[in-house]
Design a protein around this motif. Structure first.
Motif, PDB file in Angstrom:
ATOM      1  N   GLU A   1       0.847  -1.188   0.000  1.00  0.00           N
ATOM      2  CA  GLU A   1       0.000   0.000   0.000  1.00  0.00           C
ATOM      3  C   GLU A   1       0.877   1.231   0.000  1.00  0.00           C
ATOM      4  O   GLU A   1       1.843   1.307   0.761  1.00  0.00           O
ATOM      5  CB  GLU A   1      -0.891   0.041   1.231  1.00  0.00           C
ATOM      6  CG  GLU A   1      -2.192  -0.657   1.076  1.00  0.00           C
ATOM      7  CD  GLU A   1      -3.094  -0.495   2.296  1.00  0.00           C
ATOM      8  OE1 GLU A   1      -3.100   0.590   2.916  1.00  0.00           O
ATOM      9  OE2 GLU A   1      -3.781  -1.478   2.606  1.00  0.00           O
TER      10      GLU A   1
ATOM     11  N   GLY B   1      -2.668   5.476   0.068  1.00  0.00           N
ATOM     12  CA  GLY B   1      -4.075   5.096  -0.004  1.00  0.00           C
ATOM     13  C   GLY B   1      -4.437   4.198  -1.174  1.00  0.00           C
ATOM     14  O   GLY B   1      -5.614   4.033  -1.500  1.00  0.00           O
TER      15      GLY B   1
ATOM     16  N   SER C   1      -7.563   1.747  -5.398  1.00  0.00           N
ATOM     17  CA  SER C   1      -7.693   2.797  -4.394  1.00  0.00           C
ATOM     18  C   SER C   1      -8.566   2.306  -3.242  1.00  0.00           C
ATOM     19  O   SER C   1      -9.628   1.724  -3.469  1.00  0.00           O
ATOM     20  CB  SER C   1      -8.311   4.043  -5.031  1.00  0.00           C
ATOM     21  OG  SER C   1      -8.446   5.046  -4.065  1.00  0.00           O
ATOM     22  N   ILE C   2      -8.120   2.522  -2.045  1.00  0.00           N
ATOM     23  CA  ILE C   2      -8.865   2.093  -0.865  1.00  0.00           C
ATOM     24  C   ILE C   2     -10.128   2.949  -0.705  1.00  0.00           C
ATOM     25  O   ILE C   2     -11.169   2.463  -0.306  1.00  0.00           O
ATOM     26  CB  ILE C   2      -7.966   2.139   0.383  1.00  0.00           C
ATOM     27  CG1 ILE C   2      -6.835   1.114   0.200  1.00  0.00           C
ATOM     28  CG2 ILE C   2      -8.754   1.865   1.649  1.00  0.00           C
ATOM     29  CD1 ILE C   2      -5.688   1.254   1.143  1.00  0.00           C
ATOM     30  N   ASP C   3     -10.041   4.208  -1.083  1.00  0.00           N
ATOM     31  CA  ASP C   3     -11.196   5.111  -1.074  1.00  0.00           C
ATOM     32  C   ASP C   3     -12.162   4.695  -2.179  1.00  0.00           C
ATOM     33  O   ASP C   3     -11.764   4.491  -3.320  1.00  0.00           O
ATOM     34  CB  ASP C   3     -10.695   6.541  -1.302  1.00  0.00           C
ATOM     35  CG  ASP C   3     -11.805   7.564  -1.396  1.00  0.00           C
ATOM     36  OD1 ASP C   3     -12.949   7.253  -1.016  1.00  0.00           O
ATOM     37  OD2 ASP C   3     -11.522   8.688  -1.852  1.00  0.00           O
ATOM     38  N   GLU C   4     -13.442   4.563  -1.849  1.00  0.00           N
ATOM     39  CA  GLU C   4     -14.460   4.129  -2.825  1.00  0.00           C
ATOM     40  C   GLU C   4     -14.460   4.972  -4.090  1.00  0.00           C
ATOM     41  O   GLU C   4     -14.751   4.487  -5.168  1.00  0.00           O
ATOM     42  CB  GLU C   4     -15.850   4.146  -2.184  1.00  0.00           C
ATOM     43  CG  GLU C   4     -16.100   3.021  -1.218  1.00  0.00           C
ATOM     44  CD  GLU C   4     -16.137   1.647  -1.872  1.00  0.00           C
ATOM     45  OE1 GLU C   4     -16.652   1.513  -3.000  1.00  0.00           O
ATOM     46  OE2 GLU C   4     -15.632   0.699  -1.255  1.00  0.00           O
ATOM     47  N   ALA C   5     -14.170   6.262  -3.972  1.00  0.00           N
ATOM     48  CA  ALA C   5     -14.223   7.163  -5.122  1.00  0.00           C
ATOM     49  C   ALA C   5     -12.923   7.170  -5.918  1.00  0.00           C
ATOM     50  O   ALA C   5     -12.828   7.824  -6.952  1.00  0.00           O
ATOM     51  CB  ALA C   5     -14.546   8.577  -4.662  1.00  0.00           C
ATOM     52  N   GLY C   6     -11.926   6.431  -5.461  1.00  0.00           N
ATOM     53  CA  GLY C   6     -10.618   6.458  -6.108  1.00  0.00           C
ATOM     54  C   GLY C   6     -10.542   5.599  -7.362  1.00  0.00           C
ATOM     55  O   GLY C   6     -11.488   4.917  -7.742  1.00  0.00           O
TER      56      GLY C   6
ATOM     57  N   ARG D   1      -9.321   2.599  -9.835  1.00  0.00           N
ATOM     58  CA  ARG D   1      -9.035   1.169  -9.742  1.00  0.00           C
ATOM     59  C   ARG D   1      -8.844   0.640 -11.147  1.00  0.00           C
ATOM     60  O   ARG D   1      -9.721   0.794 -11.999  1.00  0.00           O
ATOM     61  CB  ARG D   1     -10.189   0.444  -9.049  1.00  0.00           C
ATOM     62  CG  ARG D   1     -10.373   0.911  -7.611  1.00  0.00           C
ATOM     63  CD  ARG D   1     -11.567   0.325  -6.956  1.00  0.00           C
ATOM     64  NE  ARG D   1     -11.600   0.738  -5.552  1.00  0.00           N
ATOM     65  CZ  ARG D   1     -12.598   0.512  -4.745  1.00  0.00           C
ATOM     66  NH1 ARG D   1     -13.667  -0.139  -5.157  1.00  0.00           N
ATOM     67  NH2 ARG D   1     -12.550   0.918  -3.494  1.00  0.00           N
TER      68      ARG D   1
END
Length: 154
Positions: free
Chosen positions: A81, A84, A103-108, A110
Motif C-alpha cells: 500500500e 491510499g 484505491s482504498i477510497d471508494e471514489a478512487g 481502480r
C-alpha cells in the motif's frame, strides 16, 4: 525469500527461466524506480509461491472482471500500500507484468495494467481484447502497455 529490486544494477534474479529475462528484469527495475521516485517505496518481490494471496487477488480480478486467465507461470509477486492505494504486481515467465492499482477510497481509481517486456509476443489471452501503446524506458527498452478499469469490489 524477498528480493529488493535494484534499478541501478539491474539483475535477472528470480526471472532466469524467462526467455526474455533481461528485458523482464528491466521492466521490473523500471517499476521499482517509479515507486522509489514517486512514493519513496522500496519495491520488493517474492517468488509467486511465497505470496499466494497476492497472486490469487490478481488472478481473481482478471477472471471476474474480464474472464482472463494468464497461461504463463507466475514467477514473482509483490503487494503493498502506498498513498491510499493497494498495489499488486505479478511478473510472469512469458515476460508479462500485470499490476492492479486499487484505491482504498471508494471514489478512487481502480485499474489493471498489462506491460509486455521487449521481445515477447502479445499473449493469446490478451491479443484480441487490448491494443498496446509503446513507451521507451532506459531500463526496459520498449515497453508495450494497456489497461482496463476495475468495476467490481475486491
Amino acid at each position: 525469500m524477498p528480493y529488493v529490486v535494484d534499478f541501478v544494477n539491474v539483475s535477472t534474479v528470480g526471472l532466469e527461466s524467462s526467455p526474455v529475462a533481461e528485458s523482464l528484469a528491466g521492466l521490473r527495475a523500471n517499476e521499482a524506480r517509479y515507486f522509489k521516485n514517486k512514493y519513496d517505496h522500496v519495491f520488493t518481490v517474492v517468488p509467486a509461491g511465497e505470496a499466494p494471496q497476492a497472486l490469487d487477488w490478481v488472478t481473481r480480478i482478471l477472471a471476474e472482471e474480464r474472464e482472463i486467465v494468464i497461461a504463463s507461470p507466475a514467477l514473482e509477486v509483490t503487494s503493498f500500500e502506498v498513498d491510499g492505494i493497494r498495489m499488486a504486481y505479478v511478473f510472469y515467465e512469458s515476460g508479462l507484468s500485470v499490476n492492479v492499482m486499487y484505491s482504498i477510497d471508494e471514489a478512487g481509481k481502480r485499474a489493471v495494467g498489462f506491460k509486455l517486456s521487449e521481445g515477447m509476443d502479445v499473449p493469446e489471452e490478451l491479443a484480441s481484447r487490448f491494443k498496446f501503446a509503446r513507451q521507451k524506458s532506459k531500463l526496459a527498452g520498449v515497453i508495450r502497455g494497456s489497461y482496463f478499469v476495475v468495476k467490481g469490489a475486491y
